[in-house]
Every structure is written in structure tokens, then in C-alpha cells.
Scaffold this active site. Structure first.
Site, mmCIF file in Angstrom:
data_model
loop_
_atom_site.group_PDB
_atom_site.id
_atom_site.type_symbol
_atom_site.label_atom_id
_atom_site.label_comp_id
_atom_site.label_asym_id
_atom_site.label_seq_id
_atom_site.Cartn_x
_atom_site.Cartn_y
_atom_site.Cartn_z
ATOM 1 N NE ARG A 1 6.502 -16.276 -46.591
ATOM 2 C CZ ARG A 1 6.250 -15.752 -45.400
ATOM 3 N NH1 ARG A 1 5.488 -16.395 -44.543
ATOM 4 N NH2 ARG A 1 6.720 -14.577 -45.061
ATOM 5 N NE ARG B 1 14.601 -20.606 -58.171
ATOM 6 C CZ ARG B 1 14.449 -19.301 -57.940
ATOM 7 N NH1 ARG B 1 15.503 -18.509 -57.891
ATOM 8 N NH2 ARG B 1 13.242 -18.791 -57.781
ATOM 9 N NE ARG C 1 6.821 -10.899 -38.155
ATOM 10 C CZ ARG C 1 7.441 -10.445 -39.235
ATOM 11 N NH1 ARG C 1 8.385 -9.543 -39.170
ATOM 12 N NH2 ARG C 1 7.120 -10.916 -40.432
ATOM 13 N NE ARG D 1 11.760 -6.481 -46.546
ATOM 14 C CZ ARG D 1 10.911 -7.404 -46.967
ATOM 15 N NH1 ARG D 1 11.271 -8.281 -47.870
ATOM 16 N NH2 ARG D 1 9.687 -7.446 -46.496
ATOM 17 C CD GLU E 1 10.199 -4.264 -44.572
ATOM 18 O OE1 GLU E 1 10.107 -3.876 -45.749
ATOM 19 O OE2 GLU E 1 9.930 -5.420 -44.219
ATOM 20 C CE1 TYR F 1 2.162 -11.415 -46.269
ATOM 21 C CE2 TYR F 1 2.220 -13.310 -47.733
ATOM 22 C CZ TYR F 1 2.466 -11.974 -47.482
ATOM 23 O OH TYR F 1 3.001 -11.186 -48.476
ATOM 24 C CG ASP G 1 1.990 -13.420 -51.657
ATOM 25 O OD1 ASP G 1 2.475 -12.440 -51.063
ATOM 26 O OD2 ASP G 1 2.631 -14.454 -51.932
HETATM 27 P P1 FAD Z 1 -5.875 -5.135 -46.681
HETATM 28 O O1 FAD Z 1 -5.127 -4.689 -47.871
HETATM 29 O O2 FAD Z 1 -5.219 -5.053 -45.353
HETATM 30 O O3 FAD Z 1 -7.234 -4.279 -46.611
HETATM 31 C C1 FAD Z 1 -8.065 -4.265 -45.497
HETATM 32 C C2 FAD Z 1 -8.688 -2.881 -45.416
HETATM 33 O O4 FAD Z 1 -9.714 -2.889 -44.420
HETATM 34 C C3 FAD Z 1 -7.697 -1.801 -44.998
HETATM 35 O O5 FAD Z 1 -7.710 -0.761 -45.958
HETATM 36 C C4 FAD Z 1 -8.222 -1.334 -43.644
HETATM 37 O O6 FAD Z 1 -8.020 0.054 -43.427
HETATM 38 C C5 FAD Z 1 -9.698 -1.641 -43.760
HETATM 39 N N1 FAD Z 1 -10.387 -1.788 -42.481
HETATM 40 C C6 FAD Z 1 -10.019 -2.549 -41.418
HETATM 41 N N2 FAD Z 1 -10.928 -2.424 -40.414
HETATM 42 C C7 FAD Z 1 -11.892 -1.594 -40.870
HETATM 43 C C8 FAD Z 1 -13.095 -1.079 -40.294
HETATM 44 N N3 FAD Z 1 -13.482 -1.400 -39.064
HETATM 45 N N4 FAD Z 1 -13.840 -0.242 -41.038
HETATM 46 C C9 FAD Z 1 -13.442 0.124 -42.297
HETATM 47 N N5 FAD Z 1 -12.329 -0.337 -42.874
HETATM 48 C C10 FAD Z 1 -11.557 -1.179 -42.179
HETATM 49 N N6 FAD Z 1 1.392 -9.441 -51.555
HETATM 50 C C11 FAD Z 1 1.947 -9.757 -52.737
HETATM 51 O O7 FAD Z 1 1.291 -10.401 -53.561
HETATM 52 N N7 FAD Z 1 3.219 -9.353 -53.053
HETATM 53 C C12 FAD Z 1 3.986 -8.633 -52.200
HETATM 54 O O8 FAD Z 1 5.130 -8.291 -52.515
HETATM 55 C C13 FAD Z 1 3.426 -8.294 -50.933
HETATM 56 N N8 FAD Z 1 4.154 -7.585 -50.050
HETATM 57 C C14 FAD Z 1 3.614 -7.308 -48.833
HETATM 58 C C15 FAD Z 1 4.374 -6.589 -47.927
HETATM 59 C C16 FAD Z 1 3.861 -6.298 -46.683
HETATM 60 C C17 FAD Z 1 4.692 -5.525 -45.715
HETATM 61 C C18 FAD Z 1 2.557 -6.758 -46.329
HETATM 62 C C19 FAD Z 1 1.998 -6.495 -44.962
HETATM 63 C C20 FAD Z 1 1.791 -7.452 -47.239
HETATM 64 C C21 FAD Z 1 2.302 -7.731 -48.500
HETATM 65 N N9 FAD Z 1 1.554 -8.411 -49.441
HETATM 66 C C22 FAD Z 1 2.098 -8.723 -50.648
HETATM 67 C C23 FAD Z 1 0.161 -8.847 -49.138
HETATM 68 C C24 FAD Z 1 -0.910 -7.845 -49.556
HETATM 69 O O9 FAD Z 1 -0.738 -6.637 -48.853
HETATM 70 C C25 FAD Z 1 -2.273 -8.498 -49.246
HETATM 71 O O10 FAD Z 1 -2.459 -9.599 -50.093
HETATM 72 C C26 FAD Z 1 -3.448 -7.585 -49.428
HETATM 73 O O11 FAD Z 1 -3.272 -6.449 -48.635
HETATM 74 C C27 FAD Z 1 -4.706 -8.318 -48.998
HETATM 75 O O12 FAD Z 1 -5.819 -7.510 -49.150
HETATM 76 P P2 FAD Z 1 -6.968 -7.481 -48.064
HETATM 77 O O13 FAD Z 1 -8.098 -6.769 -48.706
HETATM 78 O O14 FAD Z 1 -7.207 -8.827 -47.515
HETATM 79 O O15 FAD Z 1 -6.374 -6.636 -46.824
HETATM 80 N N1 UDP Z 2 14.705 -14.876 -44.854
HETATM 81 C C1 UDP Z 2 16.024 -14.875 -44.427
HETATM 82 N N2 UDP Z 2 16.941 -14.107 -45.090
HETATM 83 C C2 UDP Z 2 16.611 -13.324 -46.142
HETATM 84 C C3 UDP Z 2 15.267 -13.327 -46.579
HETATM 85 C C4 UDP Z 2 14.337 -14.120 -45.901
HETATM 86 O O1 UDP Z 2 16.357 -15.550 -43.464
HETATM 87 O O2 UDP Z 2 17.492 -12.637 -46.693
HETATM 88 C C5 UDP Z 2 13.746 -15.725 -44.107
HETATM 89 C C6 UDP Z 2 13.010 -14.960 -43.011
HETATM 90 O O3 UDP Z 2 12.804 -15.845 -41.925
HETATM 91 C C7 UDP Z 2 11.687 -14.642 -43.656
HETATM 92 C C8 UDP Z 2 11.454 -15.879 -44.529
HETATM 93 O O4 UDP Z 2 12.755 -16.211 -44.992
HETATM 94 O O5 UDP Z 2 10.654 -14.476 -42.711
HETATM 95 C C9 UDP Z 2 10.509 -15.665 -45.698
HETATM 96 O O6 UDP Z 2 11.025 -14.669 -46.538
HETATM 97 P P1 UDP Z 2 10.063 -13.669 -47.326
HETATM 98 O O7 UDP Z 2 10.863 -12.768 -48.184
HETATM 99 O O8 UDP Z 2 8.953 -14.463 -47.897
HETATM 100 O O9 UDP Z 2 9.579 -12.855 -46.074
HETATM 101 P P2 UDP Z 2 8.524 -11.731 -45.900
HETATM 102 O O10 UDP Z 2 9.277 -10.453 -46.090
HETATM 103 O O11 UDP Z 2 7.432 -11.938 -46.892
HETATM 104 O O12 UDP Z 2 8.157 -11.996 -44.476
#
Ligand code: FAD
Ligand code: UDP
Length: 384
Positions: free
Chosen positions: A175, A179, A251, A282, A305, A353, A355
């Protein structure tokens, strides 16, 4: 609780909201979105920290990026985006380096100026010990060589996954780009930015239609919808089937927010901590996501985090996807296929997973290929 709608959506994340918006606006369906939490938007939700006015992403920093033209056009219907470009730095043994690994990282780590060809030759020599990478450690060494792997990847990955990198799949590390230029941007996508008015304004605009009702604090399983109204389910796949095939592994993350009495804590939005003896992975400093906004000169919000395995009751964030999980997932997929009038989507509903741009793209595809044909065949309005 009774239901008076043409379609029920469980979950108001970006997947559920995209489906709701399309079905209400394009097909004129009455859509009920049940959301268990007390706010809409799923994990993309953000809120303003009251003592500073700084927008904080409650479920971890969310950076929007995509190369998908259709998704970019679609999201711009609800919000404009700032010119934010994501850059990350990492601290290893008291020194700061750009991340992902690029020519700047390589020159700084080895302490001398190198041309792209020189850096390539050095890394190739150090990577030669691995020929057929079968796990994350071997894959990483094959990409960047052992010294850079041990500095920037081994400790961070062990903290993030609590698993020996030799037991993790190689895909996780691919992922991250490597570069041989000084380009230190985190993402390669054509479009990138943050919603100018904040995530919540964007998400609320998607739901702003007379045919969409979002019922907050409402668990889908408490609705009396089963069997008589079509359903799009975006909650956890195993929960839908009462964990009949066992629990899928996730996780989770712990976020530790703190308001600090300085106008700038770390000079950048995200600082990774590569050393294994630092317990967090981080620190996010949210003011830096919006340099265009007026924020207080003397206070800032930081969020540390931490990563760990999810237990029952924890927020599921990243699918672990072990071999045992994949076996269970296949069984759940069979059960899901047999469930008439219910479509499973989103990151929880498919155990993937995704985005944000991928969640939106997959919701648009479900709308095109499944929902629109389904409702067209039944006659749109009032369809059951
Ligand atoms: P979710 O956003 O999880 O929505 C699901 C919803 O369903 C939740 O609100 C939950 O409460 C609800 N739900 C579950 N069960 C029930 C139930 N039984 N009844 C009613 N409601 C319910 N994407 C990016 O593009 N860029 C990023 O930088 C990025 N960073 C992220 C960082 C983290 C830590 C995480 C975990 C994800 C990140 N993502 C990022 C991904 C992004 O969060 C997801 O793409 C997005 O949340 C997907 O939307 P979703 O609707 O599938 O799920
Ligand atoms: N990673 C790492 N060092 C860093 C950043 C990322 O080793 O400083 C590794 C780590 O295993 C991570 C993976 O690269 O799970 C993907 O990174 P990304 O930022 O996409 O992770 P996310 O936070 O989305 O899990």
C-alpha cells in the site's frame, strides 16, 4: 419500531448515504436510514473541539483522495474540497524523516546526497537477500533493503498489528509507495483534498432530501423491517447472522486527544513513531489539516493513536483477514447470497478495508447493477 419506507438502510456511513441519496433523488424512493450511533456519517464523521474550534475526525484522520472521475464528480455535488496534500513524517531514534520512503528519506538515513540511480543501486544491493518474498518482512526487505526496513517498517508494523511482520501478508506493505525522487506526497491519486466546510457538513448534505429519514440512535435489528421491505445492510456481516460461523477478526484503535497550550505542537498534521518502545503509532495535529482556517494561536489539539486487537464491544476498524477469517468470510458470503431482499455493502458488511472513494464507488455500482434494476422491475414508487 415500525417501518414506513420503500427501502431500509442499516448504517449511515458513506456507503449507506450514497445508496440513500441515489435511491431518493433518482428513483423517488422513501428511504429510512437506521443509524446505531448518535450521529450520521459513519467513521468519516468529524466534530469541532469546543475549546479551540478545531475540527477533529473522531474515528481517525480521514484524507480524501481518488483517481475515479465518477466518484470525484459525485462528491463535488455535496462539498468543495481544499487543496490539501497529505504528507507524513516519521521519527526514528530522535531524527525526523519523510514517509513514505523516498529519495529524501534514503539520503537522510544514509547521511549523504545520492542521485536516484545511486540510491536504487544501494537499495538493490541491500534487497538482494530476498528473492521470493512470502510475508510482510520479506516483501519489505525486497522493496527497500534490510536497514530501511528495520528503521522505518519493522517497529511501526509490529506496533500497528501486534503481530510479527513475518506472519503478516506481504500485501499490507505494498500500500505504501517507494520513490526514487524527492516527491514526498503520501498518495498518488489524481484528486485529493479535504471537504472545505468539514466532513459533517458534506455528509449531512448527502442526506438532505425530503424522502430520506435518518433515525439516529436506532439499531437496525430493533426495526420491524425483516421480510417486508428491501434492505441495504452496512453493519458487521457476522452480526447479521448472529455470529453463526464465528466472529470475524478486527483491529481497533484507541485515540487519546489532548488540548496543548501551544499554537503548534509538531509543525505537521501526522508524525509517525517508528521506534517500538514508543507505545503509540502516530500523533495527529488537526489544525494542520486546514491551514486556510483561522484557529487559535495559543492552543492546539493533538490525538495519539494506539492500535490493538478488537474485543467484543470495541469499534471494528481494520479487518485482520487471517486464513481462519477468510474461511468464515466465505461461509458468510454464502449465507448473504441466500438472503432474499437484502444487499450487503460497505466495509463492515463485506469485511474489507475500503477507502472512502472505494466505499462510494462500490455503493454507486450496487445502485446501478442491483437496486435500480430491482426497483424498476417492481415499478418505482411504493415498491415492496
Ligand atoms: P462506516 O463508515 O463504518 O459506516 C457504517 C455505519 O453503520 C456506522 O455508522 C455504524 O454505526 C452503522 N451500523 C453498524 N451496525 C448497525 C446496526 N445494526 N444498525 C444501525 N447502524 C449500524 N478512507 C479514506 O479514504 N481516507 C482516509 O484517510 C481514511 N482513514 C481511515 C482511518 C481509519 C482509522 C479508518 C478505520 C478508516 C479510514 N478510512 C479512510 C476509511 C473510511 O472510514 C471508510 O471508507 C468509510 O468509513 C466506509 O464507509 P461505510 O459506510 O462502509 O462504513
Ligand atoms: N507502515 C510502516 N511505517 C510507517 C507507515 C506505514 O511500516 O511509517 C506500514 C504498516 O505496516 C502499515 C502499512 O505500512 O500497516 C500501510 O500503511 P498505511 O498508512 O496505509 O496504514 P494504515 O494506517 O492505513 O493502516
Amino acid at each position: 419500531m415500525s417501518v414506513n419506507a420503500d427501502l431500509v438502510i442499516a448504517g449511515s456511513g458513506l456507503f449507506g448515504l450514497t445508496v440513500a441519496e441515489r435511491c431518493a433523488r433518482d428513483l423517488g424512493l422513501r428511504v429510512l436510514v437506521a443509524e446505531r450511533r448518535d450521529h450520521l456519517g459513519g467513521n468519516a464523521y468529524s466534530e469541532v473541539e469546543s475549546s479551540t474550534g478545531i475540527e477533529v475526525h473522531r474515528y481517525g484522520a480521514h484524507l480524501f483522495h481518488t483517481s475515479n472521475e465518477r466518484v470525484w464528480e459525485y462528491v463535488n455535488r455535496f462539498t468543495s474540497f481544499t487543496g490539501y496534500r497529505h504528507r507524513v513524517f516519521t521519527i526514528f531514534k530522535g531524527r525526523v524523516y519523510p514517509m513514505p520512503i523516498n529519495l529524501g528519506t534514503i539520503c537522510a538515513y544514509f547521511g549523504r546526497a545520492m542521485s536516484p540511480d545511486e540510491a536504487r543501486a544501494l537499495v538493490a544491493e541491500q534487497a538482494a537477500e530476498v528473492t521470493d518474498p512470502a510475508n510482510l518482512e520479506e516483501k519489505a526487505i525486497s522493496l527497500v533493503g534490510r536497514p530501511l526496513y528495520e528503521a522505518f517498517i519493522r517497529g511501526y508494523t509490529a506496533k500497528q498489528w501486534q503481530t510479527d511482520p513475518r506472519e503478516l501478508p506481504p500485501e499490507i506493505i505494498t500500500r505504501l509507495p517507494v520513490r526514487y525522487t524527492f516527491d514526498d506526497r503520501y498518495f498518488n491519486d489524481r484528486y485529493e483534498g479535504l471537504p472545505a466546510g468539514g466532513y459533517t457538513a458534506w455528509l449531512e448534505r448527502m442526506a438532505d432530501h425530503p424522502n430520506i429519514e435518518v433515525r439516529l440512535g436506532t439499531d437496525f435489528f430493533d426495526l420491524d423491517a425483516a421480510g417486508n421491505v428491501p434492505v441495504v445492510y452496512t453493519g458487521p456481516l457476522d452480526r447479521y447472522f448472529d455470529h453463526a460461523e464465528g466472529r470475524l477478526g478486527w483491529r481497533t484503535l484507541d485515540f487519546e486527544p489532548e488540548v496543548v497550550a501551544t499554537g503548534d505542537f509538531q509543525g505537521t498534521p501526522v508524525m509517525n513513531y517508528a521506534d517500538e518502545d514508543v507505545p503509540y503509532t502516530r500523533i495527529h495535529e488537526f489544525r494542520h489539516f486546514h491551514p486556510e482556517r483561522e484557529y487559535p494561536p495559543d492552543r492546539t489539539v493533538i490525538v495519539r493513536e494506539y492500535s490493538r486487537f478488537a474485543e467484543a464491544g470495541d469499534e471494528p476498524y481494520y479487518p485482520i483477514d487471517t486464513a481462519a477469517d477468510r474461511v468464515r468470510l466465505l461461509r458468510y458470503r454464502d449465507l448473504a447470497r441466500a438472503e432474499k431482499g437484502v444487499w450487503f455493502g460497505g466495509r463492515l458488511g463485506t469485511y474489507q478495508y475500503l477507502d472512502m472513494h472505494m466505499a462510494i464507488a462500490s455503493a454507486l455500482t450496487m445502485y446501478d447493477n442491483r437496486l435500480r434494476p430491482h426497483f424498476a422491475a417492481r415499478g418505482t414508487k411504493g415498491a415492496r
